[in-house]
Design an enzyme around this catalytic site. Structure first.
Site, mmCIF file in Angstrom:
data_model
loop_
_atom_site.group_PDB
_atom_site.id
_atom_site.type_symbol
_atom_site.label_atom_id
_atom_site.label_comp_id
_atom_site.label_asym_id
_atom_site.label_seq_id
_atom_site.Cartn_x
_atom_site.Cartn_y
_atom_site.Cartn_z
ATOM 1 C CG ASP A 206 -30.491 -32.354 26.783
ATOM 2 O OD1 ASP A 206 -30.984 -32.567 25.671
ATOM 3 O OD2 ASP A 206 -31.165 -32.311 27.841
ATOM 4 C CD GLU A 259 -7.633 -29.135 32.011
ATOM 5 O OE1 GLU A 259 -7.416 -30.328 32.319
ATOM 6 O OE2 GLU A 259 -8.273 -28.347 32.739
HETATM 7 C C1 NOJ Z 1 -33.509 -32.082 24.431
HETATM 8 C C2 NOJ Z 1 -33.528 -33.500 23.987
HETATM 9 O O1 NOJ Z 1 -33.105 -33.565 22.653
HETATM 10 C C3 NOJ Z 1 -34.936 -34.002 24.183
HETATM 11 O O2 NOJ Z 1 -35.144 -35.256 23.584
HETATM 12 C C4 NOJ Z 1 -35.224 -34.015 25.653
HETATM 13 O O3 NOJ Z 1 -36.590 -34.321 25.848
HETATM 14 C C5 NOJ Z 1 -34.925 -32.665 26.314
HETATM 15 N N1 NOJ Z 1 -33.740 -32.043 25.833
HETATM 16 C C6 NOJ Z 1 -34.775 -32.816 27.802
HETATM 17 O O4 NOJ Z 1 -33.570 -33.430 28.128
#
Ligand code: NOJ
Length: 525
Positions: A206, A259
């Site tokens: 993310d 790893e």
């Molecule tokens: C990207 C995620 O796909 C989204 O849904 C989220 O709101 C933001 N990152 C924050 O984690």
């Protein structure tokens, strides 16, 4: 068939994104869950995908629908148990399907015990695990950084108990971790290993570009002060994202994955500058990253050609981008482009050089719901509606779905499409199966070819196989004049009703309105 030990399996993979809440509900509470997904693995096997990416399933107050994690090493009871997770991984592997999970490292939930400790006292041992700063006079934010979500305003929230502000790049319920603190790095390394040891095959990372921020917390330059997300500027850089130090963390993650062997790091890097994006993958950092600019394009052949060629030219040799037509953040392709064009878009995503990632329901042409009662802070509910297994909705849940189905469920559903040879679902199956059997599509070169204004055309070639993919973006017939090709090829897969195996003239290449076509170019012709 079970998963192989092949190290670079992902190079030829098709990934399927499961938004767990909306995929399949086993216990009847109206929320999709892990046992529900387990019950649908055979559907995914038949679709032909190689891996699933699961949206976050950890305990969470849902300030951002699971992207606010309060315990990284547990499963939220709404989705099942750790034992259910283990069973899912086992059952998926037995069917040859790998399991990727979302790794949310930039921030936790305010409800995470780390933040409870950090916010308890300025002298707390974990104070420095998050990013705290003194407010400006009047308890104003310490600098001009903005939350990524318009509705949240500044990226800072004042904490009256300790009289400082904490940073949150997203909602105030998602405080940013301080990746300059070695203890945070060590804690997160334990999280990686927790899941790798349980057999996951990799992570979708993310907002991978956001992990580190300017150490001095300096303002963004005035010209970029309005920017909520990465914004391209010829000379200036933002100070709250895309810092070079971030790549070090991603390299460290990569070393850990190496790893174990055969594990994938797929980055979410919402940067539309090809050069900057290219730095994040293909080297010793993440293996691949989503091509963000792809889904920002208008429905024009030239626009898609430009963006695909642009990133291809900027990438490291051998690197592969990941292509998605929609995600839980991005409206669905049938809504953006319309049902007919969604067929052409599917052919494009499944034949480019890169890793296709299919958002659940895209394979049946689900559309977005009109903005419902705004559950999500950023208005993304429309593309998160329950999977349309059948006309009744019972295939999703026996209870009341947590969110209403999108319109069109009566026609747009798996049951209605699976036996209809002309359906989008059958086209997806055919394209995925074709890709799997084709060396050129699985691992071959890519070169776009000039084909006039309406057609995006490219050659995919591997030793012994040469394919031409031609996509008519217009709703009128096309007669594309292509140079350097023989007079004739063989139709393989069409988004229309052209039979496979029929001869196709290439001087010019005639396509029906909105037709996409894979053409085999015979060797030696
Ligand atoms: C990207 C995620 O796909 C989204 O849904 C989220 O709101 C933001 N990152 C924050 O984690």
């Amino acid at each position: 068939m079970s998963v192989t030990t092949q190290a670079e399996w992902w190079r030829a993979a098709v990934i399927y994104q499961v938004y767990l809440r909306s995929f399949a509900d086993r216990d009847g509470d109206g929320v999709g869950d892990l046992p529900g997904l387990l019950g649908r693995l055979d559907y995914l096997r038949e679709l032909g995908v190689d891996a699933v990416w699961l949206s976050p399933f950890h305990p969470s107050p849902l300030a951002d629908f699971g992207y606010d994690v309060s315990d990284y090493e547990a499963v939220d009871p709404a989705y099942g148990t750790l034992a259910d997770f283990d069973e899912l991984v086992h059952a998926a592997h037995e069917r040859g399907i790998r399991v990727l999970i979302d790794l949310i490292m930039n921030h936790t939930s305010v409800a995470h015990p780390w933040f409870a400790e950090s916010s308890s006292d300025r002298a707390a041992p974990k104070r420095d695990w998050y990013i705290w700063a003194d407010p400006r006079p009047g308890n104003e934010p310490p600098n001009n950084w903005l939350s990524s979500f318009e509705r949240c305003g500044p990226a800072w929230t004042y904490h009256p108990e300790t009289r400082q502000c904490y940073l949150h790049s997203f909602t105030p319920g998602q405080p940013d971790l301080n990746w300059r603190n070695p203890e945070v790095r060590a804690a997160m390394r334990r999280v990686w290993r927790f899941w790798l040891d349980r057999g996951v095959d990799g992570f979708r990372i993310d907002v991978a570009h956001r992990l580190l921020k300017d150490a001095g917390l300096r303002d963004n330059p005035a010209e970029l002060a309005h920017a909520r997300r990465h914004t391209v500027h010829p000379t200036l850089r933002m100070r709250n994202l895309d810092l070079p130090e971030t790549l070090q963390v991603l390299r460290e993650l990569r070393r850990t994955l190496d790893e174990y062997g055969g594990k994938l790091a797929l980055g979410e890097v919402p940067i539309s500058d090809d050069r900057r994006l290219a730095d994040y993958f293909g080297g010793d950092g993440m293996h691949t990253a989503f091509h963000l600019a792809f889904w920002e394009q208008p429905w024009q052949a030239a626009a898609f050609r430009r963006t695909v060629d642009g990133l291809a030219a900027a990438m490291r040799p051998g690197a592969l981008p990941t292509y998605a037509l929609a995600t839980h953040d991005i409206p669905r392709s049938a809504s953006r482009y319309g049902a007919a064009r969604a067929r052409v878009a599917a052919m494009m995503a499944l034949t480019l050089r890169g890793i296709p990632c299919v958002y659940y329901g895209e394979e049946i042409g689900m559309t977005d719901a009109p903005p419902p009662d705004a559950l999500d802070v950023d208005g993304r509910d429309g593309q998160r509606t329950p999977m349309q297994w059948d006309a009744t909705g019972l295939g999703f849940t026996a209870g009341k779905p947590w969110m209403p189905f999108a319109p069109g469920q009566a026609e747009v559903n798996v049951a209605a499409q699976q036996d209809d040879p002309g359906s989008l679902l059958r086209l997806y199956r055919r394209l995925i199966a074709y890709r799997r059997a084709s060396p050129a599509l699985r691992g071959g070169d890519y070169r776009s070819v000039e084909a006039g204004d309406d057609v995006f055309a490219y050659l995919r070639s591997a030793p012994g196989e040469r394919l031409l993919v031609a996509l008519n973006f217009a709703s009128r017939p096309a007669a594309a004049v292509l140079s350097g090709l023989p007079g004739e090829g063989l139709a393989e897969v069409s988004t229309g009703d052209r039979p496979a195996g029929s001869a196709v003239g290439l001087r010019p290449l005639r396509l029906a309105p909105g037709e996409g076509l894979i053409i085999r170019i015979e060797e030696g012709t």
